[in-house]
Scaffold this active site. Sequence first.
Site, mmCIF file in Angstrom:
data_model
loop_
_atom_site.group_PDB
_atom_site.id
_atom_site.type_symbol
_atom_site.label_atom_id
_atom_site.label_comp_id
_atom_site.label_asym_id
_atom_site.label_seq_id
_atom_site.Cartn_x
_atom_site.Cartn_y
_atom_site.Cartn_z
ATOM 1 N N HIS C 42 -37.342 55.823 -23.165
ATOM 2 C CA HIS C 42 -38.134 54.916 -22.347
ATOM 3 C C HIS C 42 -39.368 54.398 -23.074
ATOM 4 C CE1 HIS C 42 -39.513 53.239 -18.548
ATOM 5 N NE2 HIS C 42 -40.707 53.699 -18.833
ATOM 6 N N TYR C 45 -38.047 53.288 -27.474
ATOM 7 C CA TYR C 45 -36.992 52.308 -27.783
ATOM 8 C C TYR C 45 -36.198 52.714 -29.028
ATOM 9 C CZ TYR C 45 -39.223 49.314 -24.331
ATOM 10 O OH TYR C 45 -39.728 48.806 -23.168
ATOM 11 N N HIS C 88 -37.403 49.666 -12.471
ATOM 12 C CA HIS C 88 -37.759 50.929 -11.833
ATOM 13 C C HIS C 88 -36.509 51.451 -11.137
ATOM 14 C CE1 HIS C 88 -41.632 53.171 -10.687
ATOM 15 N NE2 HIS C 88 -41.505 53.119 -11.972
ATOM 16 N N HIS C 90 -34.279 54.240 -11.756
ATOM 17 C CA HIS C 90 -34.052 55.639 -11.376
ATOM 18 C C HIS C 90 -34.916 56.080 -10.197
ATOM 19 C CE1 HIS C 90 -32.662 55.382 -15.641
ATOM 20 N NE2 HIS C 90 -31.603 55.938 -15.078
ATOM 21 N N SER C 527 -33.647 49.621 -20.097
ATOM 22 C CA SER C 527 -33.390 50.756 -19.222
ATOM 23 C C SER C 527 -31.981 51.265 -19.492
ATOM 24 C CB SER C 527 -33.540 50.313 -17.762
ATOM 25 O OG SER C 527 -33.097 51.329 -16.907
#
Lengths: 81, 230, 736
Positions: C42, C45, C88, C90, C527
């Site tokens: 996260h 990268y 956003h 999860h 993500s």
Amino acid sequence: MKARVIVSFKDEVLDPQGLTIKNALHSLGYKFIKDVRQGKVFDIEIDGISVEDARKYLQEIADKVLANPVIEKFHWEIIEK
Amino acid sequence: MKFGVVIFPGSNCDYDTYYVLKEVLNQDTIFLWHKDHDLKGVDAIILPGGFSYGDYLRTGAIAKFSPLMREVKEFALKGGLVLGICNGFQILLEMGLLPGAMLRNKNLKFLCQFVYLRVENPDTPFTKLCKKHQVLKIPIAHFDGNYYAPPEIMEKLKRNNQIVLRYSTSKGEITEEANVNGSMENIAGIINEKGNVMGLMPHPERASEKILGSEDGQYIFKSMINSWIK
Amino acid sequence: MDKRILEQHNLTEEEYRGIVDILGREPNLTELGIFSVMWSEHCSYKSSKIYLKNLPTTGKHVIQGPGENAGVIDIGDGLAVVFKIESHNHPSYIEPYQGAATGVGGILRDIFTMGARPIAVLDSLRFGPLDNPKNRVIMEGVISGIAGYGNSIGVPTVGGETYFNQCYSQNPLVNVCCIGIAPKNRIFYARAKGKGNPVLYVGAKTGRDGIHGATMASAEFDEDLEEKRPNVQVGDPFKEKLLLEACLEVMKKDLIVGIQDMGAAGLTCSTSEMADKANSGIEIDLDLVPKREEGMNSYEIMLSESQERMLLVAKADKEEEVKKIFKKWDLDAITIGRVTDTGRLIVKEKGRVVVDIPVRGIVRDCPVYRRPVKQPSYLREVNYLEIPEVPNDLNTTFLKLLSSPTIADKEWIFRQYDHMVQINTVLLPGADATVLRIKGTKKALAGTVDGNSLYTYLNPKVGAKIAVAEACRNLACVGAKPLGVTNCLNFGNPEKPEIMWQFKEVVEGMGEACRFFGIPVTGGNVSFYNETMGSAVYPTPVLGIVGLIEDISKIMSPGFKEKGDYILLLGKNNEEIGGTEYLKTIFSQERGIPPEINLEFEKQIQDFCFELIDKRLINSAHDVSEGGLAVCLAECCFMSEKKLGIEVSLEDDIRPVALLFGETQSRIIISASPSDIDKIEKLASKRGIPCQVIGRVREDKFIIKQKGEELINLSIEKIYSSWKQAIPNYFKLSEE
């Protein structure tokens, strides 16, 4: 000292949230639920005053701030001395 | 005419209202800070929309304790013009300057949309440029705009012609369907007995420029200006 | 270090050896925690970097590309647009309301951290099918969460897109894009410059919320921890509103040198990144950090993801002035440390140094992976399409398609959002792109978020190109020129070669299209791990594109305007049916090959549409996308204020279903007054653009013919109610 104030709608005021919860419970099969009224609970910690004073102030705070007397009623208790 | 727009923590239509008064209608307009005790010589006060104090506890419930509200109340009791828009209306109800209270919208959802309003009482400083039963197109944006008043107060509101605006169809019919939030008597805006304090849920500042889809909101502000000039 | 602890921190043994090398010793647990979050996918990268670096990021007007909180582009008049998209996903699955709400809160902070006032939010949402009550609960929660936060803080949620597909059933996607405006000469960056400058902590107190890995690891290092904390942060939009106003006021008065919000990895990320970017060091004392709970240790404080917090570095002599402004807004600003020149992050607690790490090591020395890639085997299977029999009754088919949630009206969603606050919203939600006037200028900004994951599932590269093309086409339809792109790339587990292959293909396709259109990618978000029980989401790139309209009097909208206007089609109808909403809705088939995309041709169509708008020759423009020509025409009717109808006659020699519902790209439906048709046709033939009159706007009826034969003939009322009622119908029960 700990006190609890419960604020809920007056009986004559429609409570759409409570009604929705009742309907949801019915659709889940809990047909025996006759009515649901939703309210608010305030847990309050008090320090440095006597129990008598606390009672006086709780009444005042609930009436003046925590509830709107036009639509709401309240109930308070001291739950821990 | 000098307008004062009050900023509470959490106000979010303060600048919109200021912009319309100042830039669109060219009025002398200032902000009033909720912590001050000075109305700076304004001729009318606007309590703007938003979420004062996050709308925590109840809408408008904490804002009424802001320091400046003492002066606002005095100003109102002396006959000064006070307009509460959306959250501002809710604050006026909490302060007791207007009767009644707000409940959650009947569908329990926030509602943001254009609505039609029928002018019930054009004899107020806030609607004097309107005709009786004129229909205005102005948007609403609120979660708690379902107006409630106990029977005896409702009687009084009717008797004194204090209901100023009601939700209607575009043709001015007062129907259940037009009553988007479930308000008693389709009430969208009311005035106090004395006729100098008005609250309404719709946002006239969002309907004061052609590019935004309607200019009907100007009727409210221009009526105020007009009644002040007299 | 215990193997189990490494596992709990998601670090490999090799990564651990790297950490020991950087430190020259074994890390303590707090330091390990810091590395584990900063080196997490996260924040670092590490799997995506090698591909992302090939995206075009520069351009004439770019003030700031990727690497800061948001991208910044010059729009003239002394102003800059600041924008960014973030996922956003999860958190929104675990707790839909708070997950989505804090998603909004996070992206807003990214924007005002740069010195911009957020003026709009757009969101791209993906849910599982609505006949499953669990998906309805998630959708309701996510939408209330976005509304609850955005409405309260007073930033309008002006548009977006919502798709429904089985693959999102246990992996909902919540991507939020925010646009802000700042004075061009007052952009702020995350830099801790100037030795000795005070480091201030502002906003909410630090609690144990969102601590990464802390729950499971806590037993070993904190016996007092009473209960396991949920991994969900709770948002406080009121506090954020105060933070927003206070920060903008401090920035206006030129009192600070750098600022960073505490989002993912909280204090850890903000301190180390700010120091790294300024080539400085930073020293903080945890005893000074405001805490919400008692007994928090250094690990928890450094890794907490409590919301609504900011870290700022003030000018040395302005410390008190900064504090005064925050006080005015009822916020505490507390000096918790100083900028140093040591290149190290030093954290003290009770007089002891508990963390001592070179910032470069945490921020830059994370290993970069070139993970194995492999073309997935499903492609061969799903790309094969046996064309199903044509339904007898195209009217019924059409109504069914209109009521598919992906196509149906989204008013049920967007009327829960305050989309008008700040009084800039010129085009209401539902148009091809949102349009926001810029007060004090003649200009307007346009914005759109787009991405059809059915296409990317069937062909990642082509799908990605289409996503870029369609987003630009949406802008062209309102009369805007694209300025820049922010992207949110939602994928499954990158450790699986098939997923990594999808990612590689998507980024390549996106890069090619962005280069072609000349639009820089100024930031975004990746993500991964959108996977539950081994089942991943379709590769879902979401493009957020911001465009500029020079003259607001020239904006265009999709709805037909007048009875009698001519309807024209820009582009060509091809026989393409693969990957369509038609196949998915009517036959439950997600198969075939997606429509072709010719970027050259696409650009010509867009430029021509823009030219027609610029010359004020047309009355409406709407791009053809999901559901094809028939749905596009219907939408033009629905968005006309008078609920007009049409009569259209097509002469194409292709199968009726492909003609009606095929999703061939590079098509735009426009309408114009009869008196302008000549000019439009002449201009089209001069530019070599396929442009044909296909019918006229009328009242009441919706009629489409092919070679004289009626394919669809329905009343406007009927098709309108199918489209309008579909989504509310799913939620009726709970509203009774």
